[in-house]
Motif scaffolding. Sequence first.
Motif, PDB file in Angstrom:
ATOM      1  N   SER A 125      30.651 -33.072 131.453  1.00 45.99           N
ATOM      2  CA  SER A 125      29.674 -32.024 131.750  1.00 45.99           C
ATOM      3  C   SER A 125      30.179 -30.989 132.743  1.00 45.99           C
ATOM      4  O   SER A 125      29.402 -30.168 133.228  1.00 45.99           O
ATOM      5  N   CYS A 126      31.483 -30.979 133.036  1.00 46.11           N
ATOM      6  CA  CYS A 126      31.966 -30.102 134.109  1.00 46.11           C
ATOM      7  C   CYS A 126      32.243 -28.686 133.616  1.00 46.11           C
ATOM      8  O   CYS A 126      32.439 -28.433 132.424  1.00 46.11           O
ATOM      9  N   LEU A 127      32.280 -27.769 134.575  1.00 45.92           N
ATOM     10  CA  LEU A 127      32.747 -26.403 134.376  1.00 45.92           C
ATOM     11  C   LEU A 127      33.740 -26.080 135.491  1.00 45.92           C
ATOM     12  O   LEU A 127      33.479 -26.374 136.666  1.00 45.92           O
ATOM     13  N   TYR A 196      30.033 -28.882 123.263  1.00 43.66           N
ATOM     14  CA  TYR A 196      30.981 -29.823 123.842  1.00 43.66           C
ATOM     15  C   TYR A 196      32.404 -29.291 123.810  1.00 43.66           C
ATOM     16  O   TYR A 196      33.240 -29.685 124.634  1.00 43.66           O
ATOM     17  N   ARG A 198      33.122 -26.339 124.594  1.00 37.92           N
ATOM     18  CA  ARG A 198      33.188 -25.368 125.682  1.00 37.92           C
ATOM     19  C   ARG A 198      32.979 -26.001 127.059  1.00 37.92           C
ATOM     20  O   ARG A 198      33.351 -25.404 128.071  1.00 37.92           O
ATOM     21  N   LEU A 199      32.386 -27.177 127.100  1.00 35.78           N
ATOM     22  CA  LEU A 199      32.192 -27.904 128.352  1.00 35.78           C
ATOM     23  C   LEU A 199      33.325 -28.907 128.577  1.00 35.78           C
ATOM     24  O   LEU A 199      34.028 -29.296 127.639  1.00 35.78           O
ATOM     25  N   SER A 221      40.319 -32.468 128.937  1.00 39.74           N
ATOM     26  CA  SER A 221      38.956 -32.907 128.634  1.00 39.74           C
ATOM     27  C   SER A 221      38.924 -34.411 128.453  1.00 39.74           C
ATOM     28  O   SER A 221      39.698 -34.962 127.656  1.00 39.74           O
TER      29      SER A 221
END
Length: 397
Positions: A125-127, A196, A198-199, A221
């Motif tokens: 769930s990170c950015l 998902y 893009r995250l 990822s």
Amino acid sequence: MRSQRLLLALLITISLLVTPTRADEPHYSAELIFPLHHQHNHAPGIAELSNGDLIVSWYRGSGERRSDDVAVYGSRRPKGSRSWSEPFLMADTPGFPDCNTCLMVDRQDRLWLFWPVILANTWESCLTHYKVTSHPIGDGPVTWDEDGMILLKPGEFHEQAQQALDQLLANLNRPLTEREQKEVETGMRLMKDPLYRRLGWQPRCKPTVLPSGRILLPLYSDTYSFSIMAISDDDGSTWYASKPLVGFGAIQPAVLRRDDGTLVAYMRENGITGKIRVSESNDDGLTWGPVGTSELPNPGSGLDGVRLQNGNWVLVYNDTTDGRHSLAVSLSEDEGRTWTATRHLERHAPKDGEFHYPTIIQSRDGRLHCVYSYFVDGGKSMKHAEFDEAWIRAGDE
């Protein structure tokens, strides 16, 4: 006369004490950046500022992705000093964990900090965020000029992943375990979901700046156990995604460039081979070839590398297939094709600590500076080691 002899003897003694070390003599020194600390301190970055000062970053808190008090800290070491400043806050997103860090000084002498903000207490769930300053030199906390997020829109890569998976299974000579099968099925399903894709891309190793000025920020990822490059062709104003490095367990890349322009990515093994993973690019990081394995072992732990001023390469990694109690430095004289000398920064019994997640740079004076997470029974810290190529060549005592 007697007084003259005494004076001469004194001058000779002083001259011996201050005689500089010969250039070809191995150099090594090391120290903890701060005393052993009770909280989790992990994942450092390091950079040399334009005046020769060093600055490091890491994250600190009661845990990792599941601990909302985790924030990014830093420390400075002025040029010529052997002491580090008291840790200071570099980035904090209240209520969310701030994790893996890396640093870069760009061609405008600006300092960049990259790190992921964890949105829902999962790596997936990170950015990735960044902060930039055009005036990094000074004492104490950094004053940032701007901050932002690196938002990527990777294209579809389900077919490429399926081909890589089929090849992996053909070479495995055994069925996947129940856990492995579940992870693969989940990853393949989420590849079809644009959200998902893009995250979940986060940094670990420092950026590589190409002769053209292109910046490659290595990301990875845990959703898929793949890697990717965030690319900027305008000094960090905008970013876009490379094609992924599809390796099922190949994460946290460190990128080095050969004289012929070939880029080589060395990656942590998060899968089943027990070896450092490797991939090459011939188009400045836009696309990457098959992910293979190197001759070097890896237990599922971060690594880093640097190209030296003389063209030789250095790689820092845990040289085991199980545990992080041994941290090695290897030297290559042929741009990563073979590794001819190895020496250890840490070498302990399996239960005597963890020494891992190294980051390494070469300063303008030719010295190598490696910072790594230092975990022992008494607490956790960052350890800084300063050494040179001669020290690596000398081998373990």
